[in-house]
Design a protein around this motif. Structure first.
Motif, short mmCIF file in Angstrom:
data_model
loop_
_atom_site.label_atom_id
_atom_site.label_comp_id
_atom_site.label_asym_id
_atom_site.label_seq_id
_atom_site.Cartn_x
_atom_site.Cartn_y
_atom_site.Cartn_z
N ARG A 121 -11.38 -9.98 -4.00
CA ARG A 121 -10.29 -10.80 -4.19
C ARG A 121 -9.69 -10.86 -5.52
N ALA A 122 -10.58 -11.40 -6.33
CA ALA A 122 -10.04 -11.56 -7.87
C ALA A 122 -9.92 -10.21 -8.44
N ASN A 123 -10.53 -9.09 -8.17
CA ASN A 123 -10.34 -7.89 -8.78
C ASN A 123 -9.08 -7.19 -8.13
N ALA A 124 -8.70 -7.50 -7.15
CA ALA A 124 -7.58 -7.07 -6.47
C ALA A 124 -6.43 -7.68 -7.06
N GLU A 125 -6.52 -8.89 -7.21
CA GLU A 125 -5.58 -9.59 -7.96
C GLU A 125 -5.12 -9.33 -9.20
N LEU A 126 -6.22 -8.85 -10.03
CA LEU A 126 -6.14 -8.59 -11.44
C LEU A 126 -5.72 -7.13 -11.70
N ASN A 127 -5.50 -6.28 -10.51
CA ASN A 127 -5.09 -4.91 -10.62
C ASN A 127 -3.80 -4.78 -9.74
N GLY A 128 -3.37 -6.03 -9.11
CA GLY A 128 -1.95 -5.96 -8.58
C GLY A 128 -1.95 -5.11 -7.14
N VAL A 129 -3.17 -5.15 -6.44
CA VAL A 129 -3.04 -4.62 -5.22
C VAL A 129 -3.38 -5.75 -4.05
N GLU A 130 -3.16 -5.29 -2.84
CA GLU A 130 -3.61 -6.03 -1.54
C GLU A 130 -4.64 -5.46 -0.97
N LEU A 131 -5.74 -6.14 -0.62
CA LEU A 131 -6.82 -5.73 0.47
C LEU A 131 -6.86 -6.49 1.82
N GLY A 132 -7.63 -6.02 2.67
CA GLY A 132 -8.22 -6.76 3.73
C GLY A 132 -9.72 -7.08 3.50
N TYR A 133 -10.04 -7.98 4.19
CA TYR A 133 -11.42 -8.22 3.72
C TYR A 133 -12.37 -8.65 5.14
N SER A 134 -13.39 -8.03 4.88
CA SER A 134 -14.44 -8.17 6.23
C SER A 134 -15.80 -8.49 5.45
N THR A 135 -16.63 -9.30 6.59
CA THR A 135 -18.00 -9.55 6.10
C THR A 135 -19.07 -8.82 7.23
N ASP A 136 -18.37 -8.07 8.21
CA ASP A 136 -19.22 -7.56 9.18
C ASP A 136 -18.61 -6.25 9.85
N PHE A 137 -19.24 -5.10 9.05
CA PHE A 137 -18.81 -3.87 9.33
C PHE A 137 -18.79 -3.53 10.97
N PHE A 138 -19.85 -3.96 11.70
CA PHE A 138 -20.05 -3.77 13.15
C PHE A 138 -19.05 -4.46 13.97
N ALA A 139 -18.25 -5.32 13.29
CA ALA A 139 -17.52 -6.00 14.07
C ALA A 139 -15.90 -5.40 13.99
N GLU A 140 -15.86 -4.50 13.00
CA GLU A 140 -14.66 -3.89 12.95
C GLU A 140 -14.32 -2.73 14.06
N ALA A 141 -13.09 -2.44 14.30
CA ALA A 141 -12.90 -1.75 15.28
C ALA A 141 -12.86 -0.37 14.69
N ASP A 142 -13.06 0.80 15.78
CA ASP A 142 -12.94 2.22 15.29
C ASP A 142 -11.63 2.68 15.20
N ARG A 143 -11.21 2.46 13.98
CA ARG A 143 -9.80 2.46 13.59
C ARG A 143 -9.40 3.24 12.22
N PHE A 144 -10.43 3.43 11.65
CA PHE A 144 -10.29 3.89 10.05
C PHE A 144 -10.52 5.40 10.00
N ASP A 145 -9.54 5.67 9.03
CA ASP A 145 -9.43 7.36 8.91
C ASP A 145 -10.49 7.55 7.83
N LEU A 146 -10.98 6.73 6.97
CA LEU A 146 -11.84 6.95 6.10
C LEU A 146 -12.75 5.79 5.58
N ILE A 147 -14.08 6.16 5.48
CA ILE A 147 -14.93 5.17 5.15
C ILE A 147 -15.45 5.49 3.67
N LEU A 148 -15.38 4.77 2.70
CA LEU A 148 -15.92 4.82 1.34
C LEU A 148 -17.14 4.08 1.25
#
Length: 218
Positions: A121-148
């Motif tokens: 969060r702090a680094n996103a603010e430092l770089n002027g971008v917006e991110l979403g956040y998650s603490t549980d990968f397996f709770a995420e839906a199968d909806r992403f185009d790319l995993i980094l």
């Protein structure tokens, strides 16, 4: 510019007078809150060593693979432009931030550690971008185009995660300097990148060679 108090307090509990400073990353347009390099150039007390081993502040470093992946996305933005992206084991959030800067439609920084999420969060603010956040990968839906993924395969016990990445994303980009020779039928090595961890931990030269792999769901 002052560092976020929650992160500075957490770092001070581990390393006494250690400070977070806003650092420009070489060969990028990015900045991160990182542990002051001068504080690393000393002998740690036994108690500090115990605390670091028990709860390492990995979010206060920019690890070589994360830096390499961030540079790669800046040079090859087509990987993320207009796409939904998740950064697994985000740490400082450097890869997530690079993806957002390169034109991703949505970027989620995912990490088990609440302090890492705070760092993202702090680094996103430092770089002027917006991110979403998650603490549980397996709770995420199968909806992403790319995993980094960067600097997650430091332990071969984590190799089964290679299959899991494709359970939530159609493609994956994996950068790693520790386990560079894994064999997986879906992952193909794209190239070898050069980077170092910041602050510089004087790691062996072999850990400055980052292998980049790509996989696509069948």
């Amino acid at each position: 510019m002052n560092p976020p108090l929650d992160l500075q307090d957490a770092l001070s509990e581990l390393l006494g007078d250690a400070q977070l400073v806003a650092c420009e990353l070489p060969d990028t347009q990015l900045k991160l809150w990182l542990i002051d390099a001068r504080n690393m150039d000393r002998a740690f007390t036994p108690e500090e060593t115990r605390r670091i081993l028990h709860e390492p502040p990995y979010w206060s470093f920019c690890w070589a693979s994360g830096l390499a992946l961030a540079r790669y996305l800046a040079e090859h933005p087509h990987w993320v432009q207009g796409k939904r992206v998740l950064d697994f084991g985000a740490g400082s959030g450097v890869a997530a931030i690079a993806a957002a800067r390169a034109g991703a439609l949505e970027v989620v920084a995912c990490d088990l550690d609440p302090l890492a999420i705070a760092a993202c969060r702090a680094n996103a603010e430092l770089n002027g971008v917006e991110l979403g956040y998650s603490t549980d990968f397996f709770a995420e839906a199968d909806r992403f185009d790319l995993i980094l993924v960067a600097d997650v395969l430091y332990d071969r016990a984590n190799l089964p995660l290679l299959d899991e990445f494709l359970s939530r994303g159609r493609q994956a980009l994996v950068a790693d300097s520790r386990v560079r020779d894994f064999q997986h039928p879906l992952y193909q090595r794209l190239e070898t990148l050069n980077a170092l961890t910041l602050p510089d931990l004087a790691e062996p030269w072999e850990f400055r060679k980052v292998s980049l792999y790509h996989a696509q769901r069948r």
